[in-house]
Scaffold this motif. Sequence first.
Motif, PDB file in Angstrom:
ATOM      1  N   TYR A   1       0.833  -1.199   0.000  1.00 46.01           N
ATOM      2  CA  TYR A   1       0.000   0.000   0.000  1.00 46.01           C
ATOM      3  C   TYR A   1       0.873   1.257   0.000  1.00 46.01           C
ATOM      4  O   TYR A   1       0.573   2.232  -0.666  1.00 46.01           O
ATOM      5  CB  TYR A   1      -0.950   0.029   1.198  1.00 46.01           C
ATOM      6  CG  TYR A   1      -2.068  -0.963   1.065  1.00 46.01           C
ATOM      7  CD1 TYR A   1      -3.066  -0.777   0.116  1.00 46.01           C
ATOM      8  CD2 TYR A   1      -2.130  -2.087   1.873  1.00 46.01           C
ATOM      9  CE1 TYR A   1      -4.095  -1.688  -0.030  1.00 46.01           C
ATOM     10  CE2 TYR A   1      -3.152  -3.006   1.736  1.00 46.01           C
ATOM     11  CZ  TYR A   1      -4.132  -2.796   0.785  1.00 46.01           C
ATOM     12  OH  TYR A   1      -5.143  -3.708   0.653  1.00 46.01           O
ATOM     13  N   ARG A   2       1.969   1.213   0.749  1.00 43.68           N
ATOM     14  CA  ARG A   2       2.894   2.343   0.760  1.00 43.68           C
ATOM     15  C   ARG A   2       3.460   2.560  -0.641  1.00 43.68           C
ATOM     16  O   ARG A   2       3.554   3.696  -1.110  1.00 43.68           O
ATOM     17  CB  ARG A   2       4.025   2.122   1.749  1.00 43.68           C
ATOM     18  CG  ARG A   2       5.024   3.280   1.735  1.00 43.68           C
ATOM     19  CD  ARG A   2       6.149   3.064   2.692  1.00 43.68           C
ATOM     20  NE  ARG A   2       5.809   3.787   3.903  1.00 43.68           N
ATOM     21  CZ  ARG A   2       6.544   3.792   4.990  1.00 43.68           C
ATOM     22  NH1 ARG A   2       7.632   3.071   5.059  1.00 43.68           N
ATOM     23  NH2 ARG A   2       6.186   4.493   6.039  1.00 43.68           N
ATOM     24  N   ASN A   3       3.818   1.477  -1.297  1.00 48.66           N
ATOM     25  CA  ASN A   3       4.334   1.582  -2.667  1.00 48.66           C
ATOM     26  C   ASN A   3       3.294   2.167  -3.612  1.00 48.66           C
ATOM     27  O   ASN A   3       3.619   2.982  -4.478  1.00 48.66           O
ATOM     28  CB  ASN A   3       4.805   0.224  -3.177  1.00 48.66           C
ATOM     29  CG  ASN A   3       6.028  -0.271  -2.445  1.00 48.66           C
ATOM     30  OD1 ASN A   3       6.795   0.511  -1.896  1.00 48.66           O
ATOM     31  ND2 ASN A   3       6.207  -1.577  -2.420  1.00 48.66           N
ATOM     32  N   MET A   4       2.056   1.747  -3.455  1.00 48.47           N
ATOM     33  CA  MET A   4       0.983   2.266  -4.293  1.00 48.47           C
ATOM     34  C   MET A   4       0.818   3.777  -4.096  1.00 48.47           C
ATOM     35  O   MET A   4       0.722   4.536  -5.063  1.00 48.47           O
ATOM     36  CB  MET A   4      -0.338   1.559  -3.981  1.00 48.47           C
ATOM     37  CG  MET A   4      -1.510   2.051  -4.813  1.00 48.47           C
ATOM     38  SD  MET A   4      -3.082   1.331  -4.320  1.00 48.47           S
ATOM     39  CE  MET A   4      -3.318   2.049  -2.718  1.00 48.47           C
ATOM     40  N   PHE A   5       0.820   4.224  -2.846  1.00 47.17           N
ATOM     41  CA  PHE A   5       0.691   5.649  -2.575  1.00 47.17           C
ATOM     42  C   PHE A   5       1.909   6.418  -3.082  1.00 47.17           C
ATOM     43  O   PHE A   5       1.779   7.549  -3.547  1.00 47.17           O
ATOM     44  CB  PHE A   5       0.460   5.922  -1.093  1.00 47.17           C
ATOM     45  CG  PHE A   5      -0.921   5.553  -0.643  1.00 47.17           C
ATOM     46  CD1 PHE A   5      -2.042   6.097  -1.247  1.00 47.17           C
ATOM     47  CD2 PHE A   5      -1.112   4.639   0.377  1.00 47.17           C
ATOM     48  CE1 PHE A   5      -3.323   5.754  -0.850  1.00 47.17           C
ATOM     49  CE2 PHE A   5      -2.391   4.284   0.792  1.00 47.17           C
ATOM     50  CZ  PHE A   5      -3.487   4.839   0.176  1.00 47.17           C
ATOM     51  N   ASN A   6       3.080   5.812  -3.012  1.00 49.34           N
ATOM     52  CA  ASN A   6       4.268   6.457  -3.559  1.00 49.34           C
ATOM     53  C   ASN A   6       4.120   6.683  -5.065  1.00 49.34           C
ATOM     54  O   ASN A   6       4.555   7.708  -5.589  1.00 49.34           O
ATOM     55  CB  ASN A   6       5.528   5.641  -3.268  1.00 49.34           C
ATOM     56  CG  ASN A   6       6.012   5.817  -1.845  1.00 49.34           C
ATOM     57  OD1 ASN A   6       5.761   6.829  -1.210  1.00 49.34           O
ATOM     58  ND2 ASN A   6       6.701   4.814  -1.341  1.00 49.34           N
ATOM     59  N   VAL A   7       3.506   5.740  -5.756  1.00 52.34           N
ATOM     60  CA  VAL A   7       3.265   5.891  -7.198  1.00 52.34           C
ATOM     61  C   VAL A   7       2.285   7.036  -7.448  1.00 52.34           C
ATOM     62  O   VAL A   7       2.496   7.857  -8.347  1.00 52.34           O
ATOM     63  CB  VAL A   7       2.759   4.567  -7.822  1.00 52.34           C
ATOM     64  CG1 VAL A   7       2.272   4.780  -9.245  1.00 52.34           C
ATOM     65  CG2 VAL A   7       3.847   3.514  -7.773  1.00 52.34           C
ATOM     66  N   VAL A   8       1.238   7.110  -6.663  1.00 53.55           N
ATOM     67  CA  VAL A   8       0.258   8.203  -6.805  1.00 53.55           C
ATOM     68  C   VAL A   8       0.948   9.540  -6.572  1.00 53.55           C
ATOM     69  O   VAL A   8       0.800  10.479  -7.371  1.00 53.55           O
ATOM     70  CB  VAL A   8      -0.921   8.024  -5.818  1.00 53.55           C
ATOM     71  CG1 VAL A   8      -1.794   9.275  -5.781  1.00 53.55           C
ATOM     72  CG2 VAL A   8      -1.739   6.802  -6.175  1.00 53.55           C
ATOM     73  N   ILE A   9       1.718   9.637  -5.505  1.00 58.63           N
ATOM     74  CA  ILE A   9       2.426  10.873  -5.186  1.00 58.63           C
ATOM     75  C   ILE A   9       3.379  11.246  -6.314  1.00 58.63           C
ATOM     76  O   ILE A   9       3.420  12.398  -6.757  1.00 58.63           O
ATOM     77  CB  ILE A   9       3.173  10.738  -3.845  1.00 58.63           C
ATOM     78  CG1 ILE A   9       2.170  10.619  -2.696  1.00 58.63           C
ATOM     79  CG2 ILE A   9       4.117  11.925  -3.619  1.00 58.63           C
ATOM     80  CD1 ILE A   9       2.783  10.143  -1.383  1.00 58.63           C
ATOM     81  N   PHE A  10       4.150  10.286  -6.780  1.00 62.69           N
ATOM     82  CA  PHE A  10       5.100  10.527  -7.863  1.00 62.69           C
ATOM     83  C   PHE A  10       4.388  11.060  -9.107  1.00 62.69           C
ATOM     84  O   PHE A  10       4.823  12.034  -9.716  1.00 62.69           O
ATOM     85  CB  PHE A  10       5.853   9.236  -8.198  1.00 62.69           C
ATOM     86  CG  PHE A  10       6.731   9.367  -9.406  1.00 62.69           C
ATOM     87  CD1 PHE A  10       7.992   9.929  -9.311  1.00 62.69           C
ATOM     88  CD2 PHE A  10       6.284   8.931 -10.647  1.00 62.69           C
ATOM     89  CE1 PHE A  10       8.797  10.061 -10.440  1.00 62.69           C
ATOM     90  CE2 PHE A  10       7.082   9.051 -11.780  1.00 62.69           C
ATOM     91  CZ  PHE A  10       8.344   9.627 -11.667  1.00 62.69           C
ATOM     92  N   ASN A  11       3.288  10.425  -9.489  1.00 59.41           N
ATOM     93  CA  ASN A  11       2.576  10.825 -10.710  1.00 59.41           C
ATOM     94  C   ASN A  11       1.955  12.210 -10.589  1.00 59.41           C
ATOM     95  O   ASN A  11       1.995  12.994 -11.538  1.00 59.41           O
ATOM     96  CB  ASN A  11       1.531   9.783 -11.086  1.00 59.41           C
ATOM     97  CG  ASN A  11       2.150   8.568 -11.724  1.00 59.41           C
ATOM     98  OD1 ASN A  11       3.065   8.682 -12.526  1.00 59.41           O
ATOM     99  ND2 ASN A  11       1.682   7.396 -11.351  1.00 59.41           N
TER     100      ASN A  11
END
Length: 76
Positions: A51-61
Amino acid sequence: MDELISTVMPFGNPKVHVPTNQAELQRFCGYYRDALKQVEDMNKQCVQGSYRNMFNVVIFNVRKHTKDLCSRASLE
């Protein structure tokens, strides 16, 4: 967390409007800067694993797509 994530998603968010002038652009960029910081802090403190990785992708994008728009050159 869902409500916080929704603050950085422009779709259906009444607080986010496409900027039409310099003042609106500055407010838009400030809003996203603050909202992303909150999401990032929450992610670091409260989320683990995939989930942390998923949110990191959202933040990055979101950062990637607003970077050019909110660069210093755009704000001057």
